[in-house]
Design an enzyme around this catalytic site. Structure first.
Site, PDB file in Angstrom:
ATOM      1  N   GLY A 111      46.260  47.409  40.276  1.00 13.10           N
ATOM      2  CA  GLY A 111      45.892  47.838  41.618  1.00 13.10           C
ATOM      3  C   GLY A 111      45.921  49.338  41.875  1.00 13.10           C
ATOM      4  O   GLY A 111      45.687  49.768  43.008  1.00 13.10           O
ATOM      5  N   LYS A 171      43.876  51.755  41.270  1.00 13.05           N
ATOM      6  CA  LYS A 171      42.644  52.334  41.834  1.00 13.05           C
ATOM      7  C   LYS A 171      42.334  51.707  43.196  1.00 13.05           C
ATOM      8  O   LYS A 171      41.866  52.387  44.096  1.00 13.05           O
ATOM      9  CB  LYS A 171      41.483  52.185  40.852  1.00 13.05           C
ATOM     10  CG  LYS A 171      41.752  52.991  39.592  1.00 13.05           C
ATOM     11  CD  LYS A 171      40.648  52.954  38.597  1.00 13.05           C
ATOM     12  CE  LYS A 171      41.097  53.625  37.301  1.00 13.05           C
ATOM     13  NZ  LYS A 171      42.196  52.911  36.587  1.00 13.05           N
ATOM     14  N   ASP A 228      36.707  35.428  38.031  1.00 14.41           N
ATOM     15  CA  ASP A 228      36.112  36.152  36.911  1.00 14.41           C
ATOM     16  C   ASP A 228      35.046  37.097  37.464  1.00 14.41           C
ATOM     17  O   ASP A 228      34.122  36.651  38.155  1.00 14.41           O
ATOM     18  CB  ASP A 228      35.485  35.143  35.933  1.00 14.41           C
ATOM     19  CG  ASP A 228      35.057  35.822  34.641  1.00 14.41           C
ATOM     20  OD1 ASP A 228      34.492  36.935  34.701  1.00 14.41           O
ATOM     21  OD2 ASP A 228      35.298  35.238  33.570  1.00 14.41           O
ATOM     22  N   ASP A 234      36.614  49.215  36.556  1.00 18.15           N
ATOM     23  CA  ASP A 234      37.554  49.798  35.586  1.00 18.15           C
ATOM     24  C   ASP A 234      37.742  48.697  34.541  1.00 18.15           C
ATOM     25  O   ASP A 234      38.659  47.890  34.625  1.00 18.15           O
ATOM     26  CB  ASP A 234      38.854  50.131  36.333  1.00 18.15           C
ATOM     27  CG  ASP A 234      39.911  50.735  35.455  1.00 18.15           C
ATOM     28  OD1 ASP A 234      39.568  51.273  34.395  1.00 18.15           O
ATOM     29  OD2 ASP A 234      41.097  50.668  35.836  1.00 18.15           O
ATOM     30  N   CYS A 290      39.380  53.180  29.423  1.00 19.16           N
ATOM     31  CA  CYS A 290      40.304  54.094  28.757  1.00 19.16           C
ATOM     32  C   CYS A 290      40.134  53.944  27.243  1.00 19.16           C
ATOM     33  O   CYS A 290      41.091  53.967  26.492  1.00 19.16           O
ATOM     34  CB  CYS A 290      41.741  53.867  29.211  1.00 19.16           C
ATOM     35  SG  CYS A 290      42.405  52.242  28.870  1.00 19.16           S
TER      36      CYS A 290
HETATM   37  N1  SAM Z   1      41.842  48.958  37.902  1.00 18.78           N
HETATM   38  C1  SAM Z   1      43.205  48.655  37.500  1.00 18.78           C
HETATM   39  C2  SAM Z   1      44.135  49.742  38.005  1.00 18.78           C
HETATM   40  O1  SAM Z   1      43.684  50.867  38.223  1.00 18.78           O
HETATM   41  O2  SAM Z   1      45.317  49.441  38.201  1.00 18.78           O
HETATM   42  C3  SAM Z   1      43.299  48.467  35.996  1.00 18.78           C
HETATM   43  C4  SAM Z   1      42.304  47.477  35.467  1.00 18.78           C
HETATM   44  S1  SAM Z   1      42.537  47.066  33.767  1.00 18.78           S
HETATM   45  C5  SAM Z   1      41.839  48.409  32.946  1.00 18.78           C
HETATM   46  C6  SAM Z   1      41.327  45.828  33.538  1.00 18.78           C
HETATM   47  C7  SAM Z   1      41.633  44.527  34.275  1.00 18.78           C
HETATM   48  O3  SAM Z   1      40.503  43.656  34.106  1.00 18.78           O
HETATM   49  C8  SAM Z   1      42.825  43.771  33.750  1.00 18.78           C
HETATM   50  O4  SAM Z   1      43.726  43.504  34.789  1.00 18.78           O
HETATM   51  C9  SAM Z   1      42.231  42.466  33.209  1.00 18.78           C
HETATM   52  O5  SAM Z   1      43.078  41.356  33.370  1.00 18.78           O
HETATM   53  C10 SAM Z   1      40.986  42.349  34.055  1.00 18.78           C
HETATM   54  N2  SAM Z   1      39.927  41.478  33.513  1.00 18.78           N
HETATM   55  C11 SAM Z   1      39.831  40.907  32.291  1.00 18.78           C
HETATM   56  N3  SAM Z   1      38.748  40.128  32.216  1.00 18.78           N
HETATM   57  C12 SAM Z   1      38.122  40.190  33.419  1.00 18.78           C
HETATM   58  C13 SAM Z   1      36.973  39.582  33.992  1.00 18.78           C
HETATM   59  N4  SAM Z   1      36.226  38.741  33.282  1.00 18.78           N
HETATM   60  N5  SAM Z   1      36.660  39.870  35.271  1.00 18.78           N
HETATM   61  C14 SAM Z   1      37.420  40.730  35.991  1.00 18.78           C
HETATM   62  N6  SAM Z   1      38.525  41.343  35.508  1.00 18.78           N
HETATM   63  C15 SAM Z   1      38.880  41.068  34.247  1.00 18.78           C
END
Ligand code: SAM
Length: 319
Positions: free
Chosen positions: A123, A125, A170, A188, A242
């Protein structure tokens, strides 16, 4: 250095020579710890005096403060004191990497908009966007992983966020469920997390392989199409990872440009290019050309203060 040899060889091809030494050193040392004050908290101004009284040495981050984000940083050894103090638990500050702060700053959501955060947990962002919106407007935050979804909700609550609704879903489905709906979309994307690699932490690299990069890229291609489809005409999408892998970055943007005629990559603001560790996105990788528009995207090279990152800002043509 105990980073995967294949990763290091690719990194050497990708990283411009003038950034090389500093980037490689950054994998070996703990990072400066950055945080931002929560402007939604009535008592946020008490934090810096309280940190100084406790013997910490916070320094402002001018480029972020110039963009309206109250970012500060402390030496690496102060991480525990910062993380475990009352100031972090009561929502007056949020510990976040400076590279992560860039994404909401560049997407620039405003108080009258409906914003989608398509991969939201934990969370960081979402919270900064809510703060930039003064807790007004509306954010829909999507996260499909149960444990991470609950952490997202807890973090939003701790930081006093009230304009956000969370959805256990999803992200690949949202473009179909909510087409042409949001003025801003943050993606992200889940990625191979190459910028989290530390040479003294074998755990940080244990899941990495080229196959993992390819798997992530496949998912990212579907997520970026969903994100773009959910965007209202004229709206903006910020795609970031990242990872350093072109397969997860420029090639994902190239996929969007190929599949959606209405997608247009926007240039980044001048102030961003004044940071010494920013370079333009690639125009080719492994002898295969990438769209010229990828030069508008940016790569953030790692330093003692910043993590590696990739950012692309895309507009959906329309009114
Ligand atoms: N935006 C967050 C932050 O700033 O705190 C970090 C996000 S992290 C890089 C990516 C996130 O995408 C993870 O929490 C992961 O569980 C989620 N994710 C994985 N597969 C996904 C999907 N199919 N749809 C949406 N989110 C997904």
């Amino acid at each position: 250095m105990s980073l995967p040899a294949e990763f290091l060889s690719r990194f050497e091809q990708l990283c411009p020579p003038h950034r090389h030494a500093e980037a490689l050193a950054s994998f070996q040392h703990p990072k400066v710890v950055s945080f931002r004050l929560n402007r939604l908290h009535p008592d946020a101004s008490s934090v810096i005096p309280a940190l100084r009284a406790a013997g910490l040495t916070p320094e402002p981050v001018p480029w972020a403060q110039n963009q309206g984000v109250m970012a500060w940083q402390c030496p690496p050894a102060q991480r525990d004191a910062l993380t475990h103090g009352a100031w972090a638990n009561d929502g007056r500050l949020y510990i976040q990497s400076l590279s992560s702060m860039l994404a909401p700053i560049l997407l620039a959501p405003t108080a009258d908009e409906w914003v989608l955060d398509l991969a939201a947990a934990p969370g960081g962002k979402t919270i900064l966007m809510a703060e930039m919106m003064g807790n007004a407007g509306k954010i829909s935050a999507v996260e499909p992983v149960h444990g991470r979804f609950h952490r997202l909700k807890a973090n939003l609550e701790r930081m006093g966020i009230s304009n956000t609704r969370c959805y256990l879903k999803d992200g690949r489905e949202i473009g179909r469920l909510k087409p042409d709906s949001f003025q801003r979309v943050m993606l992200d994307a889940p990625c191979s997390s190459e910028s989290r690699f530390r040479s003294d932490e074998p755990d940080s690299t244990e899941h990495w392989s080229l196959r993992k990069v390819t798997e992530c890229a496949r998912k990212q291609e579907r997520l970026i199409l969903s994100a773009f489809d959910a965007l209202a005409p004229g709206g903006h999408l910020l795609y970031c990872t990242c990872s350093y892998a072109p397969e997860e970055n420029e090639r994902v943007v190239a996929h969007l440009l190929k599949k959606r005629d209405a997608a247009e990559v926007l240039p980044m603001p001048d102030w961003l290019h004044q940071l010494s560790n920013i370079t333009a996105g690639l125009t080719s990788w492994q002898d295969k050309p990438l769209p010229e528009a990828c030069t508008h995207t940016v790569r953030v090279w790692p330093t003692a203060e910043m993590d590696g990152f990739y950012l692309a800002l895309v507009r959906k043509r329309g009114p």
